[in-house]
Design a protein around this motif. Structure first.
Motif, mmCIF file in Angstrom:
data_model
loop_
_atom_site.group_PDB
_atom_site.id
_atom_site.type_symbol
_atom_site.label_atom_id
_atom_site.label_comp_id
_atom_site.label_asym_id
_atom_site.label_seq_id
_atom_site.Cartn_x
_atom_site.Cartn_y
_atom_site.Cartn_z
ATOM 1 N N PRO A 53 121.052 69.758 -14.204
ATOM 2 C CA PRO A 53 120.522 70.803 -15.079
ATOM 3 C C PRO A 53 121.278 70.917 -16.395
ATOM 4 C CG PRO A 53 121.886 71.790 -13.389
ATOM 5 C CD PRO A 53 121.835 70.312 -13.085
ATOM 6 N N VAL A 54 121.125 69.917 -17.243
ATOM 7 C CA VAL A 54 121.750 69.936 -18.561
ATOM 8 C C VAL A 54 120.677 69.691 -19.617
ATOM 9 C CG1 VAL A 54 123.981 69.134 -17.687
ATOM 10 C CG2 VAL A 54 122.292 67.453 -18.501
ATOM 11 N N ILE A 55 121.032 69.973 -20.861
ATOM 12 C CA ILE A 55 120.171 69.662 -21.991
ATOM 13 C C ILE A 55 120.792 68.473 -22.708
ATOM 14 C CG2 ILE A 55 119.151 70.498 -24.140
ATOM 15 C CD1 ILE A 55 120.449 73.125 -21.933
ATOM 16 N N ASP A 71 125.337 72.644 -21.593
ATOM 17 C CA ASP A 71 124.920 73.620 -20.594
ATOM 18 C C ASP A 71 124.012 74.660 -21.241
ATOM 19 O OD1 ASP A 71 126.539 75.438 -21.973
ATOM 20 O OD2 ASP A 71 128.090 75.529 -20.414
ATOM 21 N N GLU A 72 123.620 75.668 -20.483
ATOM 22 C CA GLU A 72 122.658 76.672 -20.960
ATOM 23 C C GLU A 72 123.182 77.468 -22.152
ATOM 24 O OE1 GLU A 72 119.368 78.103 -19.521
ATOM 25 O OE2 GLU A 72 119.346 75.935 -19.352
ATOM 26 N N ALA A 73 124.509 77.504 -22.306
ATOM 27 C CA ALA A 73 125.099 78.225 -23.425
ATOM 28 C C ALA A 73 125.364 77.324 -24.624
ATOM 29 C CB ALA A 73 126.396 78.897 -22.979
ATOM 30 N N GLY A 74 124.966 76.058 -24.541
ATOM 31 C CA GLY A 74 125.179 75.138 -25.639
ATOM 32 C C GLY A 74 126.541 74.477 -25.652
ATOM 33 N N VAL A 77 129.245 69.528 -22.022
ATOM 34 C CA VAL A 77 129.810 69.316 -20.689
ATOM 35 C C VAL A 77 129.863 67.835 -20.326
ATOM 36 C CG1 VAL A 77 129.143 71.596 -19.840
ATOM 37 C CG2 VAL A 77 127.540 69.681 -19.607
ATOM 38 N N GLY A 78 129.434 66.975 -21.224
ATOM 39 C CA GLY A 78 129.478 65.548 -20.964
ATOM 40 C C GLY A 78 129.039 64.764 -22.181
#
Length: 280
Positions: A53-55, A71-74, A77-78
């Motif tokens: 679940p990443v953007i 992540d959902e907060a921008g 994470v990778g």
């Protein structure tokens, strides 16, 4: 003097109010952001991961072919290095493939409209902690009617669809993408009637296609697009959000993600909208 000063301050306040971003866009409310993307100043495409679940996003041409996971907060994470050089990397899309869940790297930009062929790379969607990927499949794509500039790509089933960036927003389809890559002459589907399409993506449930320009986002039933019917079932105005340079779009459930390049080399930006949407 007091009256004049009051008039000036009122005028400044009015200008600031007019320039301030709105907290809503049509049936959508801003649920997060804008979050700064310091390493993605020229964010171009967006895709919501299927495997995790990443953007996913990336920089426009002139940068290394890196995919950034947010992540959902921008928050980043990778980051994954794709082992290929691109000429004008304009979009990343997510979809199913023989390997399960895949990402599609779209080297499809052509501002001068001189490229006889554009390129699409397919790779298994990286897992958490992955920094490099291999096992690329490469598709060399040719338009049936000469070169076009494009920044939008979406995947439905076994097919990829390109959307041109011009005054018409013409959609082309690849047909089923063969295993291992290959050369494909695309088929013209029709015109969206949209100027300056900067991104397109299928929703994670595969039922909706969302297309954006700097001004609007349009939602289309995926089944209609496959059948060649391109009229939207909803149009969402975006100008009130005051994005510096609206670029990317992606969709999961009632959430719509929008990315924008920064101003004069500044950080890219990510917005998340929460929307009240009709059933597709």
């Amino acid at each position: 003097m007091p009256a004049l000063l009051g008039t000036v301050l009122a005028g400044v306040s009015l200008v600031a109010w007019m320039r301030a971003p709105q907290a809503s866009a049509g049936p959508c409310d801003v649920a997060m952001g804008p979050a700064s993307l310091p390493d993605v100043s020229e964010t171009s495409g967006l895709a919501v991961g299927r495997r995790q679940p990443v953007i996913w996003t990336h920089n426009d041409s002139g940068h290394a072919t890196d995919l950034f996971a947010l992540d959902e907060a921008g928050r980043e994470v990778g980051r994954v290095r794709v082992p290929v050089e691109t000429r004008d990397f304009e979009d990343v899309s997510a979809g199913r493939c023989a390997a399960g869940d895949c990402l599609y790297v779209a080297d499809i930009g052509d501002n001068a409209r001189r490229r006889p062929r554009v390129v699409l790379h397919r790779l298994p969607e990286p897992g958490a902690g992955t920094t490099h990927t291999a096992a690329l499949e490469t598709f060399v794509l040719t338009y049936p009617d000469g070169p076009h500039n494009a920044e939008g790509l979406f995947v439905l089933g076994e097919e990829a669809f390109l959307v041109t960036k011009d005054r018409r927003g013409t959609v082309y389809r690849t047909g089923p993408l063969p295993a291992g890559g290959g050369a494909i002459t695309m088929q013209r589907v029709g015109d969206l009637g949209l100027e300056v399409v900067t991104d397109a993506e299928a929703s994670t449930d595969g039922r909706t296609v969302i297309v954006r320009t700097p001004d609007v986002a349009t939602l289309h039933r995926a089944a209609d697009v496959v059948a060649g019917r391109l009229a939207p079932y909803l149009t969402i105005p975006l100008l009130g959000l005051r994005e510096p340079q609206g670029e990317g779009v992606a969709m999961r459930g009632d959430a719509i993600y929008l990315s924008s390049e920064g101003r004069i080399g500044g950080d890219g930006r990510l917005l998340r909208l929460r929307c009240r949407l009709p059933a597709p």
